[in-house]
Design a protein around this motif. Structure first.
Motif, PDB file in Angstrom:
ATOM      1  N   CYS B 367       0.827  -1.206   0.000  1.00 23.82           N
ATOM      2  CA  CYS B 367       0.000   0.000   0.000  1.00 23.82           C
ATOM      3  C   CYS B 367       0.864   1.261   0.000  1.00 23.82           C
ATOM      4  O   CYS B 367       2.022   1.234   0.414  1.00 23.82           O
ATOM      5  CB  CYS B 367      -0.857   0.065   1.264  1.00 23.82           C
ATOM      6  SG  CYS B 367      -1.964  -1.321   1.512  1.00 23.82           S
ATOM      7  N   ALA B 368       0.249   2.359  -0.407  1.00 26.49           N
ATOM      8  CA  ALA B 368       0.914   3.656  -0.256  1.00 26.49           C
ATOM      9  C   ALA B 368       1.134   3.876   1.238  1.00 26.49           C
ATOM     10  O   ALA B 368       0.241   3.636   2.046  1.00 26.49           O
ATOM     11  CB  ALA B 368       0.025   4.762  -0.822  1.00 26.49           C
ATOM     12  N   GLY B 369       2.333   4.300   1.596  1.00 24.32           N
ATOM     13  CA  GLY B 369       2.615   4.568   3.005  1.00 24.32           C
ATOM     14  C   GLY B 369       2.886   3.326   3.832  1.00 24.32           C
ATOM     15  O   GLY B 369       3.010   3.412   5.058  1.00 24.32           O
ATOM     16  N   CYS B 370       3.002   2.158   3.190  1.00 23.87           N
ATOM     17  CA  CYS B 370       3.285   0.932   3.948  1.00 23.87           C
ATOM     18  C   CYS B 370       4.672   1.039   4.610  1.00 23.87           C
ATOM     19  O   CYS B 370       5.658   1.332   3.943  1.00 23.87           O
ATOM     20  CB  CYS B 370       3.257  -0.274   3.023  1.00 23.87           C
ATOM     21  SG  CYS B 370       3.724  -1.787   3.888  1.00 23.87           S
ATOM     22  N   GLY B 568       8.299   2.694  -5.780  1.00 27.07           N
ATOM     23  CA  GLY B 568       7.150   1.919  -6.246  1.00 27.07           C
ATOM     24  C   GLY B 568       5.913   2.154  -5.391  1.00 27.07           C
ATOM     25  O   GLY B 568       5.107   1.263  -5.196  1.00 27.07           O
ATOM     26  N   CYS B 569       5.771   3.355  -4.862  1.00 30.07           N
ATOM     27  CA  CYS B 569       4.566   3.673  -4.089  1.00 30.07           C
ATOM     28  C   CYS B 569       3.407   3.883  -5.068  1.00 30.07           C
ATOM     29  O   CYS B 569       3.539   4.646  -6.022  1.00 30.07           O
ATOM     30  CB  CYS B 569       4.787   4.937  -3.262  1.00 30.07           C
ATOM     31  SG  CYS B 569       3.267   5.527  -2.484  1.00 30.07           S
ATOM     32  N   PRO B 570       2.273   3.221  -4.851  1.00 31.39           N
ATOM     33  CA  PRO B 570       1.166   3.343  -5.813  1.00 31.39           C
ATOM     34  C   PRO B 570       0.589   4.757  -5.900  1.00 31.39           C
ATOM     35  O   PRO B 570      -0.117   5.065  -6.850  1.00 31.39           O
ATOM     36  CB  PRO B 570       0.125   2.340  -5.306  1.00 31.39           C
ATOM     37  CG  PRO B 570       0.528   1.966  -3.935  1.00 31.39           C
ATOM     38  CD  PRO B 570       1.993   2.234  -3.802  1.00 31.39           C
ATOM     39  N   VAL B 586       3.835  13.193  -9.721  1.00 29.82           N
ATOM     40  CA  VAL B 586       2.514  13.568  -9.229  1.00 29.82           C
ATOM     41  C   VAL B 586       2.142  12.625  -8.084  1.00 29.82           C
ATOM     42  O   VAL B 586       2.373  11.421  -8.162  1.00 29.82           O
ATOM     43  CB  VAL B 586       1.452  13.439 -10.358  1.00 29.82           C
ATOM     44  CG1 VAL B 586       0.092  13.852  -9.851  1.00 29.82           C
ATOM     45  CG2 VAL B 586       1.854  14.261 -11.559  1.00 29.82           C
ATOM     46  N   ILE B 587       1.580  13.172  -7.020  1.00 33.90           N
ATOM     47  CA  ILE B 587       1.122  12.345  -5.906  1.00 33.90           C
ATOM     48  C   ILE B 587      -0.404  12.315  -5.909  1.00 33.90           C
ATOM     49  O   ILE B 587      -1.056  13.363  -5.925  1.00 33.90           O
ATOM     50  CB  ILE B 587       1.650  12.893  -4.563  1.00 33.90           C
ATOM     51  CG1 ILE B 587       3.174  12.738  -4.509  1.00 33.90           C
ATOM     52  CG2 ILE B 587       1.003  12.153  -3.394  1.00 33.90           C
ATOM     53  CD1 ILE B 587       3.805  13.258  -3.238  1.00 33.90           C
ATOM     54  N   ASP B 588      -0.947  11.121  -5.944  1.00 31.26           N
ATOM     55  CA  ASP B 588      -2.398  10.962  -5.892  1.00 31.26           C
ATOM     56  C   ASP B 588      -2.835  11.148  -4.428  1.00 31.26           C
ATOM     57  O   ASP B 588      -2.612  10.293  -3.579  1.00 31.26           O
ATOM     58  CB  ASP B 588      -2.762   9.557  -6.394  1.00 31.26           C
ATOM     59  CG  ASP B 588      -4.244   9.244  -6.232  1.00 31.26           C
ATOM     60  OD1 ASP B 588      -4.974  10.087  -5.679  1.00 31.26           O
ATOM     61  OD2 ASP B 588      -4.652   8.150  -6.660  1.00 31.26           O
ATOM     62  N   GLN B 591      -4.721   8.497  -2.411  1.00 30.13           N
ATOM     63  CA  GLN B 591      -4.028   7.281  -1.963  1.00 30.13           C
ATOM     64  C   GLN B 591      -2.929   7.558  -0.941  1.00 30.13           C
ATOM     65  O   GLN B 591      -2.649   6.730  -0.090  1.00 30.13           O
ATOM     66  CB  GLN B 591      -3.381   6.583  -3.174  1.00 30.13           C
ATOM     67  CG  GLN B 591      -4.359   5.831  -4.051  1.00 30.13           C
ATOM     68  CD  GLN B 591      -3.622   4.815  -4.893  1.00 30.13           C
ATOM     69  OE1 GLN B 591      -3.006   3.888  -4.379  1.00 30.13           O
ATOM     70  NE2 GLN B 591      -3.659   4.991  -6.191  1.00 30.13           N
ATOM     71  N   CYS B 592      -2.284   8.719  -1.056  1.00 28.88           N
ATOM     72  CA  CYS B 592      -1.123   9.017  -0.204  1.00 28.88           C
ATOM     73  C   CYS B 592      -1.508   9.015   1.266  1.00 28.88           C
ATOM     74  O   CYS B 592      -2.523   9.582   1.662  1.00 28.88           O
ATOM     75  CB  CYS B 592      -0.550  10.380  -0.596  1.00 28.88           C
ATOM     76  SG  CYS B 592       0.782  10.909   0.513  1.00 28.88           S
ATOM     77  N   ASN B 593      -0.709   8.335   2.065  1.00 32.74           N
ATOM     78  CA  ASN B 593      -0.956   8.301   3.501  1.00 32.74           C
ATOM     79  C   ASN B 593      -0.029   9.235   4.262  1.00 32.74           C
ATOM     80  O   ASN B 593       0.026   9.208   5.484  1.00 32.74           O
ATOM     81  CB  ASN B 593      -0.783   6.872   4.030  1.00 32.74           C
ATOM     82  CG  ASN B 593      -1.997   6.022   3.726  1.00 32.74           C
ATOM     83  OD1 ASN B 593      -3.112   6.412   4.045  1.00 32.74           O
ATOM     84  ND2 ASN B 593      -1.797   4.892   3.087  1.00 32.74           N
ATOM     85  N   GLY B 594       0.744  10.005   3.517  1.00 31.97           N
ATOM     86  CA  GLY B 594       1.598  10.998   4.170  1.00 31.97           C
ATOM     87  C   GLY B 594       2.753  10.420   4.958  1.00 31.97           C
ATOM     88  O   GLY B 594       3.182  10.998   5.944  1.00 31.97           O
ATOM     89  N   CYS B 595       3.273   9.270   4.510  1.00 33.97           N
ATOM     90  CA  CYS B 595       4.369   8.663   5.269  1.00 33.97           C
ATOM     91  C   CYS B 595       5.644   9.501   5.170  1.00 33.97           C
ATOM     92  O   CYS B 595       6.507   9.437   6.040  1.00 33.97           O
ATOM     93  CB  CYS B 595       4.622   7.237   4.793  1.00 33.97           C
ATOM     94  SG  CYS B 595       5.454   7.120   3.206  1.00 33.97           S
ATOM     95  N   GLY B 596       5.773  10.266   4.110  1.00 40.72           N
ATOM     96  CA  GLY B 596       6.909  11.188   3.992  1.00 40.72           C
ATOM     97  C   GLY B 596       8.175  10.578   3.423  1.00 40.72           C
ATOM     98  O   GLY B 596       9.183  11.270   3.268  1.00 40.72           O
ATOM     99  N   LEU B 597       8.131   9.298   3.095  1.00 46.42           N
ATOM    100  CA  LEU B 597       9.337   8.617   2.621  1.00 46.42           C
ATOM    101  C   LEU B 597       9.873   9.267   1.342  1.00 46.42           C
ATOM    102  O   LEU B 597      11.067   9.516   1.211  1.00 46.42           O
ATOM    103  CB  LEU B 597       9.009   7.136   2.383  1.00 46.42           C
ATOM    104  CG  LEU B 597      10.170   6.212   2.088  1.00 46.42           C
ATOM    105  CD1 LEU B 597      11.138   6.182   3.257  1.00 46.42           C
ATOM    106  CD2 LEU B 597       9.662   4.799   1.794  1.00 46.42           C
ATOM    107  N   CYS B 598       8.959   9.557   0.415  1.00 44.00           N
ATOM    108  CA  CYS B 598       9.389  10.086  -0.875  1.00 44.00           C
ATOM    109  C   CYS B 598      10.043  11.470  -0.719  1.00 44.00           C
ATOM    110  O   CYS B 598      10.965  11.805  -1.445  1.00 44.00           O
ATOM    111  CB  CYS B 598       8.227  10.140  -1.860  1.00 44.00           C
ATOM    112  SG  CYS B 598       6.789  11.030  -1.257  1.00 44.00           S
ATOM    113  N   ALA B 599       9.557  12.249   0.258  1.00 42.90           N
ATOM    114  CA  ALA B 599      10.104  13.596   0.458  1.00 42.90           C
ATOM    115  C   ALA B 599      11.601  13.525   0.758  1.00 42.90           C
ATOM    116  O   ALA B 599      12.380  14.345   0.284  1.00 42.90           O
ATOM    117  CB  ALA B 599       9.364  14.289   1.590  1.00 42.90           C
TER     118      ALA B 599
HETATM  119  S1  SF4 Z   1       4.308  10.304   1.266  1.00 45.48           S
HETATM  120 FE1  SF4 Z   1       5.151   9.642  -0.711  1.00 45.48          FE
HETATM  121  S2  SF4 Z   1       5.803   7.504  -0.368  1.00 45.48           S
HETATM  122 FE2  SF4 Z   1       4.440   8.049   1.345  1.00 45.48          FE
HETATM  123  S3  SF4 Z   1       2.405   7.407   0.700  1.00 45.48           S
HETATM  124 FE3  SF4 Z   1       2.578   9.534   0.078  1.00 45.48          FE
HETATM  125  S4  SF4 Z   1       3.329   9.430  -2.031  1.00 45.48           S
HETATM  126 FE4  SF4 Z   1       3.693   7.400  -1.116  1.00 45.48          FE
END
Ligand code: SF4
Ligand code: SF4
Lengths: 194, 614
Positions: B367-370, B568-570, B586-588, B591-599
């Motif tokens: 999942c996104a934010g897993c 590979g975050c959906p 682009v961030i959907d 779906q985004c759970n705000g985990c912050g990993l991509c930042a």
């Molecule tokens: S913060 Fe980034 S990595 Fe985390 S769920 Fe949102 S888009 Fe995916």
């Protein structure tokens, strides 16, 4: 009513299971035989999922629908709708969302995947007058959340007449399956585009 | 749902003790027992997610010894885990009725093997019921309890996915129709009965064989086994035998025909109802067997034919008339019957639609934010360029095998990763070995592997992915969560405490979403000698309250695609800018759970919290 075969398909997480449960509950209230089968398990994590639903007056033995036997295909995602199209009867009805969900692997493999190509194909492959393409993004734009896409499509499917159930039949089971705080939102979504 | 019907049937049968370990497609059964029964009172049921299937079966056996009716639930793989106590229990027997529900998974849809519990039943000499519908699952579980208690043996109920996860209208007993509750008698000491010794097993072995011969005759008259006369004369010398969902599929197909062959439905594949089979075979020339997984019915019929010198040909999987693997679909059953009956009768004129455009593969993804994505990414970063091995295990985190993470080199069965890593390391000591294991799997079956690795002097890092739930099967609690299946508070067992108790000198806990800290921890811990552990603790994104979605600042994004391609975050994708054609991440936001990993990955800091960017 003779047996009606309905397939719902989409991507894990889009809410196909709730939509299928609502139809099943409404059919059950009619006193019909009802059987259904769901994808539960790993595929629910964003994979291709589908529900098979069968109901009517005649006895039903198995919950599965064969190729070329579905009266109605409710597609939550255009590519998934295309994937399940061989299960539709030649004169079956399709109700499909036009919004594509990009598979993560396609992105990584550098493949392009385009919802428009899928919709064009549906226009060409489904018998004339039997395709209803819906703009599911309206849920997000008009109701502020994509999470009620399932009930929006259900409303469209009911009004297409191919489900064999009325709006009132389906709306009556909402309170049984939807949490009170989401009830109004789902009712709005159900009626969207009436 | 079939699993709910089984739960309802077990409660109606007066079950007092229910235990299991989650596993698709069996999981919902135990959850529904908790839903349908009170925790205490004269119909009270103790329901528990046990630490694994062995513990569940042993605990239920104890309850049965004390006279209570007990239910054990698991998937087919779980039966391998529970087979040690089960094989012995077959010889000892039970007092209170005991039903072992083992869900099989033809396909396989969510399993590592296509093993057949009917086969296990004959191996263990334990009677087995095989429901063909949700209604039958409800009826069978009650019959199974009766048989179990009458004969003092555990009994299998073996539904398959298409029964477990099918929904249908079911007729159930009303509360007033339920038999009055019986208080269990309690455990009565009798070492001649409850203590297994070679002499006892020798005597009981013969009793088991005799009992199963009697049951074969008795079950021949059971309504779950039925011979249905042919319709019309056309197929008078043909027979069809089926069990489970294949029976239901065959009936749907035969309903379309005016003339049908003689039918034999087998609801108790073991002990096989030989008398009923003889009545069925009488005067037939050829019999087609429809079943999934193994060729159990086919072999039983061949035995009957051989034993009684009958001139009947049996066809099915052994003759390669039907497929030997996978599920029986509507299409397959249709084709088998069309060929067998040679009547060319096809129900609907299937018109294949025109050739569709190529469809993308859509495998399941984390999942996104897993938090697992973050954990895998941290280990991957820390080990970049080093020769390393990543042993995986069973759970959501098996999905870490997919690109771009590509962090699962092996996956065998529950808990196997640790000893596997140990074995590889022995042969290739210059490899830095990691064994990933989820929290639920840790308790279920990782402990012996860790003790073994310590004792054998291995050098490896155990990585516990603790998301505080059993996520893959639908978020069940486990001993580390401090909650029971009914939501009550339970003692919490500490993962770190266990690891230190085993003797690991280095056990570090870190939040995987704090990427720099996670990477540093991996580097530090992996460099230590011997067996050491990292606990990555962060709740499953489905259960945790999502943070605000992140946003990409289009003015800063340089379109390098690093965020999307490495994680590979959906929720992340790359689009083309309509004006320049350059790429833009682009961030959907739905779906985004705000985990912050991509930042943390973005080289130009273009990804940030929604409100700051807006
Ligand atoms: S913060 Fe980034 S990595 Fe985390 S769920 Fe949102 S888009 Fe995916
Ligand atoms: S359910 Fe939880 S653990 Fe499983 S992939 Fe989703 S976030 Fe990760």
């Amino acid at each position: 009513m003779s047996i009606r075969n309905v397939i719902l398909c989409g991507v894990g997480g889009q809410g196909t299971i709730l939509a299928s449960k609502l139809i099943a509950a409404a059919a059950m209230r009619k006193g019909w035989h009802v059987m259904s089968a769901e994808t539960i398990g790993m595929a629910q994590r964003g994979g291709s999922v589908y529900s098979n639903l069968r109901f009517g007056d005649d006895p039903i033995h198995a919950p599965l629908i064969g190729r070329g036997e579905a009266d109605l295909l409710i597609g939550f995602e255009p590519g998934e709708t295309v994937r399940m199209l061989p299960w539709l009867k030649p004169d079956g009805q399709v109700v499909a969302n036009t919004g594509a969900v990009m598979p993560t692997v396609a992105l990584l493999a550098g493949q392009t995947y385009d919802g428009k190509t899928m919709c064009d194909y549906l226009r060409q492959a489904v018998a004339p007058g039997h395709l209803l393409l819906c703009d599911g993004d309206r849920c997000r734009r008009e109701l502020g959340t994509a999470r009620v896409l399932n009930v929006f499509l259900l409303g469209q499917a009911v009004r297409s007449g191919a489900l064999g159930l009325t709006e009132a039949d389906v709306a009556a089971v909402f309170p049984d399956l939807i949490k009170p705080r989401f009830l109004v939102l789902n009712q709005q979504s159900f009626e969207l585009g009436r | 749902m079939g699993n709910a019907a089984i739960a309802k049937g077990a409660v109606a049968a007066g079950v007092r003790f229910a235990a299991g370990y989650p596993g698709t497609p069996s999981t919902e059964t135990l959850e529904n027992v908790a839903k349908f029964s009170p925790p205490s009172g004269e119909r009270g049921v103790h329901v528990e997610w046990s630490v694994n299937e062995t513990a569940a079966l042993e605990a239920a056996a104890g309850a049965s010894y004390a006279g209570a009716r007990s239910l054990v639930t698991m998937k087919q793989m779980g039966l391998n885990v529970a087979s040690d106590p089960l094989m012995c229990l077959a010889y000892i027997g039970v007092k209170g009725g005991m039903v072992v529900m083992v869900a099989d998974d033809p396909g396989p849809i969510s399993s590592q093997t296509e093993q057949d519990t009917r086969r296990f039943a004959s191996h263990a000499k334990i009677p087995c019921f095989d429901p063909s519908s949700v209604q039958e699952a409800y009826d069978m579980v009650r019959a199974a309890f009766e048989l179990s208690e009458a004969r003092g043996t555990p009994v299998f109920l073996r539904p398959t996915t298409r029964v477990c996860h099918a929904y249908s209208v079911v007729e159930v007993l009303d509360d007033e129709e339920l038999p009055p509750p019986v208080a269990p008698e309690g455990f009565v000491k009798d070492s001649q009965r409850w203590v297994i010794f070679p002499g006892l097993s020798y005597r009981n072995h013969e009793k088991l064989v005799r009992r199963n011969e009697e049951l074969s005759a008795e079950l021949s008259d059971s309504p779950f086994n039925a011979v249905v006369a042919a319709r019309g004369a056309r197929f008078g010398r043909l027979g069809l035998v089926a069990g489970g969902i294949s029976w239901a599929l065959a009936l749907d197909e035969l309903d379309r025909r005016t003339e049908t062959p003689r039918l034999f439905k087998v609801g108790t594949p073991y002990p096989f109802p030989e008398k009923a089979a003889l009545a069925f075979l009488e005067g037939l020339d050829i019999v087609l067997c429809l079943e999934e997984l193994d060729s159990v019915l086919e072999e039983e019929l061949l035995k009957v034919v051989g034993k009684h010198h009958l001139p009947v040909k049996i066809i099915g999987r052994l003759t390669r008339t039907t497929r030997v693997n996978g599920e029986n679909t509507v299409e397959l059953v249709k084709a088998y019957l069309r060929d067998f009956l040679a009547d060319g009768e096809v129900s609907c004129g299937t018109v294949e639609p025109p050739v569709p455009p190529p469809l993308p593969m859509r495998p399941p993804v984390l999942c996104a934010g897993c938090p697992h994505r973050a954990s895998f990414y941290a280990v991957k970063q820390a080990m970049k360029g080093k020769k390393s091995l990543f042993c995986g295990d069973i759970g959501c985190y098996t999905l870490g095998n997919a690109r771009p993470l590509d962090m699962v080199d092996t996956c065998l069965c529950m808990g196997a990763g640790i000893a596997l890593a140990q074995g590889v390391w022995r042969v290739e000591p210059d490899t830095t070995c990691f064994a990933f294991v989820g929290d639920s799997t840790f308790f279920a079956s990782a402990l012996t592997g860790i003790v073994n690795a310590v004792y054998s002097g291995a050098d490896l890092t155990v990585v516990v992915l603790d998301n505080s739930t059993t996520a893959m099967t639908g978020h069940q609690p486990h001993p580390g969560t401090g909650r029971t299946i009914r939501g009550d508070v339970a003692p919490r067992v500490s993962i770190e405490g266990i690891l230190r108790g085993i003797g690991l000198a280095t056990v570090e806990t870190v939040d995987p979403l704090d990427l720099p800290a996670a990477v540093a921890t991996v580097r530090r811990v992996a460099a230590e000698p011997g067996v050491k552990a990292i606990v990555f603790r962060s709740p499953c994104a489905v259960l945790a309250k999502p943070g605000p979605a992140l946003r990409v600042d289009p003015d800063r994004c340089i379109g390098c695609g690093r965020c999307a391609k490495e994680l590979g975050c959906p929720a992340l994708s790359l689009r083309e800018r309509p004006d320049s054609g350059r790429k833009l991440a682009v961030i959907d936001e739905t779906q985004c759970n705000g985990c912050g990993l991509c930042a943390g990955l973005c080289p130009v800091g273009a990804i940030g919290k929604g409100e700051q960017q807006a």
